[in-house]
Design a protein around this motif. Structure first.
Motif, short mmCIF file in Angstrom:
data_model
loop_
_atom_site.label_atom_id
_atom_site.label_comp_id
_atom_site.label_asym_id
_atom_site.label_seq_id
_atom_site.Cartn_x
_atom_site.Cartn_y
_atom_site.Cartn_z
N VAL A 1 0.84 -1.20 0.00
CA VAL A 1 0.00 0.00 0.00
C VAL A 1 0.88 1.25 0.00
O VAL A 1 1.68 1.47 0.92
N GLY A 2 0.75 2.04 -1.04
CA GLY A 2 1.47 3.29 -1.14
C GLY A 2 0.50 4.45 -1.23
O GLY A 2 -0.72 4.26 -1.19
N PRO A 3 1.01 5.66 -1.37
CA PRO A 3 0.13 6.83 -1.42
C PRO A 3 -0.79 6.87 -2.62
O PRO A 3 -1.84 7.50 -2.57
N SER A 4 -0.43 6.15 -3.70
CA SER A 4 -1.23 6.24 -4.92
C SER A 4 -1.78 4.91 -5.41
O SER A 4 -2.65 4.89 -6.27
N ALA A 5 -1.29 3.78 -4.88
CA ALA A 5 -1.71 2.49 -5.43
C ALA A 5 -1.40 1.36 -4.46
O ALA A 5 -0.66 1.53 -3.48
N PHE A 6 -1.95 0.19 -4.76
CA PHE A 6 -1.61 -1.05 -4.06
C PHE A 6 -1.95 -2.22 -4.97
O PHE A 6 -2.56 -2.05 -6.03
N THR A 7 -1.56 -3.42 -4.55
CA THR A 7 -1.83 -4.64 -5.29
C THR A 7 -2.76 -5.53 -4.48
O THR A 7 -2.59 -5.66 -3.26
N ASP A 8 -3.75 -6.13 -5.15
CA ASP A 8 -4.60 -7.11 -4.47
C ASP A 8 -3.85 -8.44 -4.43
O ASP A 8 -3.50 -9.00 -5.48
N ASP A 9 -3.61 -8.93 -3.22
CA ASP A 9 -2.79 -10.13 -3.02
C ASP A 9 -3.61 -11.34 -2.59
O ASP A 9 -3.09 -12.25 -1.94
N MET A 10 -4.90 -11.37 -2.96
CA MET A 10 -5.71 -12.55 -2.66
C MET A 10 -5.05 -13.77 -3.28
O MET A 10 -4.47 -13.71 -4.38
N ALA A 11 -5.11 -14.90 -2.60
CA ALA A 11 -4.35 -16.09 -2.99
C ALA A 11 -4.62 -16.51 -4.43
O ALA A 11 -3.69 -16.88 -5.16
N HIS A 12 -5.88 -16.43 -4.87
CA HIS A 12 -6.20 -16.91 -6.22
C HIS A 12 -5.71 -15.97 -7.31
O HIS A 12 -5.75 -16.32 -8.49
N ARG A 13 -5.21 -14.77 -6.94
CA ARG A 13 -4.75 -13.81 -7.95
C ARG A 13 -3.22 -13.71 -8.03
O ARG A 13 -2.69 -13.01 -8.90
N LYS A 14 -2.51 -14.41 -7.17
CA LYS A 14 -1.06 -14.27 -7.09
C LYS A 14 -0.35 -14.61 -8.40
O LYS A 14 0.67 -14.00 -8.74
#
Length: 314
Positions: free
Chosen positions: A122-135
């Motif tokens: 998580v940064g000031p402008s974005a983040f990544t969804d790290d749900m297991a099925h999306r890795k």
């Protein structure tokens, strides 16, 4: 949790019949208690999204390119899928430090009321969804922008951004790829489905580079496409019109239609003058060919242009 509807729903598509649609409870629903949002997770409400032929491509290539895997259905819904869309959502529950309730996010969502996410980086402008099925899925689709208060994402333009932003990215990446490869020694680019939004955006970018852009479209759209400033010539799909193409000069073919017969016709016409040929979309998905392979054809072998592969190269 009182602000959540008592009956949230997903829009599900029959993977073998795209015209078969139904509304179902989402897999994250836990009985009547609503959503279980664990530590490190957030729940977002999908507020708006765009539907274009791009989403049709997600369906037709859902199995081969794993688009169905981004937002899987429950085992009880085998044979059905949640179609990915681009749009905006609001954080309604947050168990992640730094992400507050009420924030607006832009990114990749299902056609659903809500989405459970597990933000990472998580940064000031974005983040990544790290749900297991999306890795193990393409990271370009797992990135979410925090757009609350951003001058680049004014709320008055949310509808237009949801509609055009992902299509422009695709057009930009194709244009950049062609430019980086010297346009494969061609001075003209043929675009099928010339009236589609992605083709229009790509045609504009090519025109800015002084490339000659040839548009192929249905008979009813010829006048519209001809009225645009960035197509040098426009032809209908019927054989009598395609026969007027000048096959003496080298060309690149960018296929937004996914029409196998059209691809074969153009390769037979241009022979070795077909310097590069790629499949991008499936506006002609009902033709049944979609992203299927073609027989051995003259000229460059058709290949699939997968935008996420080029996303981090551009």
């Amino acid at each position: 949790m009182s602000d959540l509807p008592t009956t949230p729903r997903d829009i599900l598509i029959n993977k073998s019949n795209f015209r078969d649609i139904r509304l179902c409870p989402p897999p994250e629903t836990i009985g009547s208690s609503g959503y279980a949002v664990s530590a490190g997770q957030i729940l977002v409400r999908v507020d708006r999204f765009a539907l274009t032929s791009n989403n049709v491509s997600y369906m037709t290539a859902g199995k081969s390119l794993k688009y169905w895997n981004f937002f899987p259905c429950s085992e009880a819904q085998e044979g059905w899928g949640r179609v990915p869309v681009w749009g905006f959502a609001t954080v309604v529950v947050s168990n992640v430090q730094g992400l507050r309730v009420g924030e607006t996010l832009y990114g990749y969502y299902p056609m659903s009321h809500y989405l459970l996410m597990e933000p990472r980086g998580v940064g000031p402008s974005a983040f990544t969804d790290d749900m297991a099925h999306r890795k193990n899925l393409p990271p370009a689709y797992n990135s979410y922008l925090r757009v609350s208060g951003s001058s680049l994402f004014p709320p008055a333009m949310f509808n237009q951004i949801a509609l055009f932003y992902p299509l422009f990215i695709t057009a930009f990446l194709i244009n950049d790829f062609l430019s980086q490869n010297g346009d494969f020694q061609a001075k003209s680019v043929i675009l099928s489905s010339a009236s589609s939004k992605t083709s229009l955006l790509l045609a504009s970018l090519l025109h800015q580079r002084s490339m000659s852009v040839i548009g192929l479209t249905s008979s009813r759209n010829v006048d519209f496409v001809e009225s645009l400033p960035f197509y040098q010539s426009v032809f209908a799909y019927d054989p009598s019109s395609l026969g007027n193409l000048d096959s003496s000069k080298p060309v690149v073919f960018v296929d937004m239609a996914g029409n196998k017969q059209l691809t074969e016709t153009l390769h037979e016409l241009y022979q070795q003058k077909m310097k590069y040929s790629c499949k991008v979309g499936t506006t002609h998905w009902e033709s049944g060919s979609a992203f299927g392979g073609s027989k051995s054809l003259p000229g460059a072998r058709p290949e699939f242009f997968f935008a996420p592969t080029h996303y981090f190269k551009a």
